[in-house]
Each structure stands twice: as C-alpha cells, then as structure tokens.
Design a protein around this motif. Structure first.
Motif, PDB file in Angstrom:
ATOM      1  N   LEU A  64       0.847  -1.209   0.000  1.00  0.00           N
ATOM      2  CA  LEU A  64       0.000   0.000   0.000  1.00  0.00           C
ATOM      3  C   LEU A  64       0.878   1.253   0.000  1.00  0.00           C
ATOM      4  N   LEU A  65       1.945   1.218   0.790  1.00  0.00           N
ATOM      5  CA  LEU A  65       2.811   2.394   0.894  1.00  0.00           C
ATOM      6  C   LEU A  65       3.627   2.617  -0.387  1.00  0.00           C
ATOM      7  N   LEU A  66       3.912   1.546  -1.118  1.00  0.00           N
ATOM      8  CA  LEU A  66       4.602   1.712  -2.407  1.00  0.00           C
ATOM      9  C   LEU A  66       3.786   2.570  -3.375  1.00  0.00           C
ATOM     10  N   MET A  67       2.463   2.414  -3.319  1.00  0.00           N
ATOM     11  CA  MET A  67       1.584   3.090  -4.292  1.00  0.00           C
ATOM     12  C   MET A  67       0.956   4.367  -3.754  1.00  0.00           C
ATOM     13  N   HIS A  68       1.037   4.628  -2.436  1.00  0.00           N
ATOM     14  CA  HIS A  68       0.145   5.629  -1.844  1.00  0.00           C
ATOM     15  C   HIS A  68       0.369   7.043  -2.367  1.00  0.00           C
ATOM     16  N   ASP A  69       1.553   7.354  -2.851  1.00  0.00           N
ATOM     17  CA  ASP A  69       1.822   8.716  -3.322  1.00  0.00           C
ATOM     18  C   ASP A  69       1.960   8.828  -4.838  1.00  0.00           C
ATOM     19  N   VAL A  70       1.750   7.742  -5.566  1.00  0.00           N
ATOM     20  CA  VAL A  70       1.955   7.774  -7.024  1.00  0.00           C
ATOM     21  C   VAL A  70       1.116   8.851  -7.724  1.00  0.00           C
ATOM     22  N   PRO A  71      -0.140   9.117  -7.279  1.00  0.00           N
ATOM     23  CA  PRO A  71      -0.898  10.185  -7.957  1.00  0.00           C
ATOM     24  C   PRO A  71      -0.230  11.555  -7.873  1.00  0.00           C
ATOM     25  N   GLU A  72       0.696  11.727  -6.934  1.00  0.00           N
ATOM     26  CA  GLU A  72       1.401  13.017  -6.832  1.00  0.00           C
ATOM     27  C   GLU A  72       2.199  13.335  -8.099  1.00  0.00           C
ATOM     28  N   ILE A  73       2.474  12.303  -8.917  1.00  0.00           N
ATOM     29  CA  ILE A  73       3.116  12.555 -10.214  1.00  0.00           C
ATOM     30  C   ILE A  73       2.264  13.533 -11.021  1.00  0.00           C
ATOM     31  N   GLU A  74       0.949  13.419 -10.880  1.00  0.00           N
ATOM     32  CA  GLU A  74       0.034  14.331 -11.564  1.00  0.00           C
ATOM     33  C   GLU A  74      -0.306  15.548 -10.709  1.00  0.00           C
ATOM     34  N   CYS A  75      -0.442  15.348  -9.394  1.00  0.00           N
ATOM     35  CA  CYS A  75      -1.071  16.367  -8.530  1.00  0.00           C
ATOM     36  C   CYS A  75      -0.102  17.097  -7.609  1.00  0.00           C
ATOM     37  N   GLY A  76       1.119  16.603  -7.451  1.00  0.00           N
ATOM     38  CA  GLY A  76       2.024  17.192  -6.473  1.00  0.00           C
ATOM     39  C   GLY A  76       1.650  16.760  -5.063  1.00  0.00           C
ATOM     40  N   ASP A  77       2.534  17.088  -4.118  1.00  0.00           N
ATOM     41  CA  ASP A  77       2.306  16.736  -2.715  1.00  0.00           C
ATOM     42  C   ASP A  77       1.401  17.779  -2.058  1.00  0.00           C
ATOM     43  N   THR A  78       0.514  17.319  -1.177  1.00  0.00           N
ATOM     44  CA  THR A  78      -0.303  18.245  -0.385  1.00  0.00           C
ATOM     45  C   THR A  78       0.227  18.268   1.039  1.00  0.00           C
ATOM     46  N   PHE A  79       0.557  19.432   1.524  1.00  0.00           N
ATOM     47  CA  PHE A  79       1.120  19.569   2.873  1.00  0.00           C
ATOM     48  C   PHE A  79       0.129  19.012   3.897  1.00  0.00           C
ATOM     49  N   ALA A  80       0.665  18.311   4.894  1.00  0.00           N
ATOM     50  CA  ALA A  80      -0.172  17.632   5.889  1.00  0.00           C
ATOM     51  C   ALA A  80      -1.156  18.592   6.560  1.00  0.00           C
ATOM     52  N   TYR A  81      -0.761  19.853   6.716  1.00  0.00           N
ATOM     53  CA  TYR A  81      -1.602  20.798   7.460  1.00  0.00           C
ATOM     54  C   TYR A  81      -2.268  21.825   6.544  1.00  0.00           C
ATOM     55  N   ALA A  82      -2.323  21.494   5.226  1.00  0.00           N
ATOM     56  CA  ALA A  82      -2.945  22.419   4.280  1.00  0.00           C
ATOM     57  C   ALA A  82      -4.461  22.447   4.485  1.00  0.00           C
ATOM     58  N   ALA A  83      -5.053  23.647   4.339  1.00  0.00           N
ATOM     59  CA  ALA A  83      -6.506  23.793   4.515  1.00  0.00           C
ATOM     60  C   ALA A  83      -7.256  23.014   3.433  1.00  0.00           C
ATOM     61  N   ALA A  84      -6.671  22.942   2.220  1.00  0.00           N
ATOM     62  CA  ALA A  84      -7.358  22.328   1.072  1.00  0.00           C
ATOM     63  C   ALA A  84      -7.135  20.823   1.005  1.00  0.00           C
ATOM     64  N   ARG A  85      -6.641  20.231   2.094  1.00  0.00           N
ATOM     65  CA  ARG A  85      -6.279  18.827   2.059  1.00  0.00           C
ATOM     66  C   ARG A  85      -7.458  17.901   1.745  1.00  0.00           C
ATOM     67  N   ASP A  86      -8.673  18.297   2.171  1.00  0.00           N
ATOM     68  CA  ASP A  86      -9.833  17.420   1.993  1.00  0.00           C
ATOM     69  C   ASP A  86     -10.123  17.127   0.524  1.00  0.00           C
ATOM     70  N   GLY A  87      -9.811  18.066  -0.347  1.00  0.00           N
ATOM     71  CA  GLY A  87     -10.080  17.841  -1.768  1.00  0.00           C
ATOM     72  C   GLY A  87      -8.998  17.040  -2.464  1.00  0.00           C
ATOM     73  N   ALA A  88      -7.915  16.753  -1.740  1.00  0.00           N
ATOM     74  CA  ALA A  88      -6.760  16.133  -2.386  1.00  0.00           C
ATOM     75  C   ALA A  88      -7.073  14.729  -2.887  1.00  0.00           C
ATOM     76  N   ALA A  89      -7.845  13.961  -2.118  1.00  0.00           N
ATOM     77  CA  ALA A  89      -8.086  12.564  -2.497  1.00  0.00           C
ATOM     78  C   ALA A  89      -8.844  12.472  -3.822  1.00  0.00           C
ATOM     79  N   ALA A  90      -9.829  13.335  -4.021  1.00  0.00           N
ATOM     80  CA  ALA A  90     -10.593  13.298  -5.275  1.00  0.00           C
ATOM     81  C   ALA A  90      -9.704  13.656  -6.459  1.00  0.00           C
ATOM     82  N   ALA A  91      -8.866  14.686  -6.279  1.00  0.00           N
ATOM     83  CA  ALA A  91      -7.953  15.072  -7.351  1.00  0.00           C
ATOM     84  C   ALA A  91      -6.960  13.952  -7.634  1.00  0.00           C
ATOM     85  N   GLU A  92      -6.506  13.286  -6.583  1.00  0.00           N
ATOM     86  CA  GLU A  92      -5.546  12.208  -6.769  1.00  0.00           C
ATOM     87  C   GLU A  92      -6.178  11.007  -7.476  1.00  0.00           C
TER      88      GLU A  92
END
Lengths: 192, 192
Positions: A64-92
């Motif tokens: 699971l951890l091998l794949m968990h950040d692969v969408p960031e290739i398209e979306c970039g990393d979202t900071f852990a404490y970012a206000a917009a974090r809730d929308g990150a999963a849908a974009a990913e």
C-alpha cells in the motif's frame, strides 16, 4: 497492450522522484522527495509490525505504501496541514486514473486497488500504513527541531488533531513521540 | 528490545537517501539515490509481473527490492561495472549484520532473509528482482544518451556480459531494450 507501454510507465514513475515534500530526512538539508519517502514507509511497515495495536499483514501494508503517493506525479504533494487537504483525495483519484490509462487493465486495476485501500483507511493494513505515513514526518520534524512547524505556523493542536490517530495504531510509539513533539515544539516556539 | 531502538533504526534508514548511484532518473540532472531506486524497483516488480518468463510471486519480489540496497548505508553503492564488484556481497553482509544488531532478533532475521534471498539470486522471485534491478539503470542510461557508459569507458561487451541475464527473465523487455542500447551506444561512442 505492448511491453513498450509498460517500459514507458517505468520512466513515468521516475517523476515521483521530483515531487518535494515539506520535511527533510534526518541529517539532510534538502527536502525529501515522495519516491524515497514511499520506500521508507514500505520498509517501516516490515520493521514496525510488532508495534501495531492489532493483527496486521505487514507485507500488504508495505505494498500500500509503495503506491500511496503515485498520484502526486500528476497532482504534487499536499502539505499535511494544508486547509485544502480534503479535496486532495478526489484530485488524486483522477490523476491516478490518467496515469494508469496506458497500462493493461489487470495491472492498472491491481495498482489502483492498493491506492484506494490506503486512501479509504479502513482495513487494518491501511490504518497501519496511514499511521506509518504520519509517524515518519513527525520523526523528521523532531530531528530538525520543529523547523517545518515553525515555518508554516502549525499549532500543537493541529499536530495533535492530525496525528492523534497514531495513538490508536502505534500506541507505544506515540507514547515516545508525543512528549518529544511537545519538547521540540516548545523550543521551536521560543526560537520564533 | 525497546520501541526506541526501532525508532532509531527508522532514522538510520534515512541514510540510504544519501547514497548516490551513477545513473540519473529520466529527465533529471542529479544522480539517483539508492532509496528512491529501491522504491522504483519494488513498484516495477508489481508492474512487470506479466513480463517475467516464469511464474513469480511479484509481491515477494517487491519486498526483496525494498531491502536489497540497505547495506549500502554502511558500504556505499558499488558501480555495476566496477572491477571490485565480486567482493561487494561479503562486505555488504557484514555491513547488514552491523546495521541490524540493535533490532529484535525476529525482525532483524526477517529483513536479513530478504537481502540474502535477493543476493543469492536463486529463487524465481530473486531472479526476477535482480533482472529488474538491472533493467532500470539501462533505461536511465538510454534516456540520457549513454552518458554514464561514455564517462566510465564501459564497453558494449561489458553491458552484454552484465545484462544478458535479463534476456532469460524478461525476454520481451530485452528484445526492446538491447537494440536501443546498441543505437545509443553507437551515438555515445561517436560523441566521445
């Protein structure tokens, strides 16, 4: 589906090595990238199985951890404490769909299932993997004296709100890490 | 064995992010480090299962690749075409022993078994993992026009001697990659 498409995807994956996170590995000035972070998390899944509060298939958690950040290739990393974090999963989810579009269906579905399980955070393996994903940057922040928290104005309450989850999954680790966070945070606040 | 020793080891693993390889990821000027390379290899094990010439447990191969370079934390990376490469495995076994000494026996033994299986290169999973470990730098070298081969005076015969093994494990991939190597190598030689 051609072998060439698979080889093209091997080089697409290289792009995760360019995605910068906020934290720095212990002893390093540069920021961590999401590829080396993913390796670290996967190996920690094997390492810390005995710390998990419930029975867990640590090998699956590693996948699971091998794949968990692969969408960031398209979306970039979202900071852990970012206000917009809730929308990150849908974009990913959309980003991942785009990334996997060139792969054989069976292969793409297998990789997507790993990401979806991690992100849903329901199975024991996904809860364990998510806890590990949160522990590592805490250890890095402690090693760097709370620098990222100070730079980004993160409060102790925010740290607890995001990471209290770790106490349920890795209770012995949380008992060690939380007092260290409080100590480092107090120092970081005084330095600011 | 204390939880603190495990947390210390989590930060020890950070050091693999400082071990530089000779090749650069596609599209990047900097060298690849062994941590991000290990992530790449492990994920490629899941991705390329259908390319393997024999039945293989791709998930186990991924775990072998997670651990295969960890001794480099003690020993550094050995260039694929280095004359002293034969002694590297013995030095790495010692380095790994030293690294794992602080871990609970069961945990250390499990991690060491992964490295030993990869290095012995006998099981189907280890042969598959070793072939992947060799394919990735070839793809990187092709993407960079053979730069590393040119800089280090590596001959086409050396490339074939080290990598012909890939043809047995990943035959369709080798059929694509070898002609690309010949083409790039011819260009690299003419540029030198």
């Amino acid at each position: 589906m051609s072998t060439q498409a698979l080889l093209d995807f091997v080089l697409t994956l290289d792009r995760l090595k360019t995605v910068e996170r906020r934290t720095s590995p212990a002893g390093l000035d540069r920021r961590e990238n999401s590829a080396e972070h993913s390796w670290h998390g996967a190996l920690c899944a094997l390492l810390l199985e005995g710390e998990c509060a419930f029975p867990v298939d640590a090998k699956r958690a590693a996948l699971l951890l091998l794949m968990h950040d692969v969408p960031e290739i398209e979306c970039g990393d979202t900071f852990a404490y970012a206000a917009a974090r809730d929308g990150a999963a849908a974009a990913e989810a959309l980003g991942l769909q785009h990334l996997l579009a060139t792969l054989p269906v069976h292969t793409g579905d297998g990789l997507r299932a790993l990401w979806e399980e991690f992100t849903a955070c329901v199975t024991p393996e996904a809860r364990y993997a998510n806890a590990l994903d949160r522990v590592m940057p805490l250890l890095h922040n402690i090693a760097h004296g709370g620098k990222v928290w100070r730079e980004n104005g993160v409060s102790l309450e925010q740290i607890m709100a995001r990471n209290g989850f770790i106490a349920e999954v890795l209770p012995r680790i949380w008992q060690i890490v939380w007092p260290q966070i409080e100590t480092v945070y107090a120092g970081a606040k005084n330095d600011a």
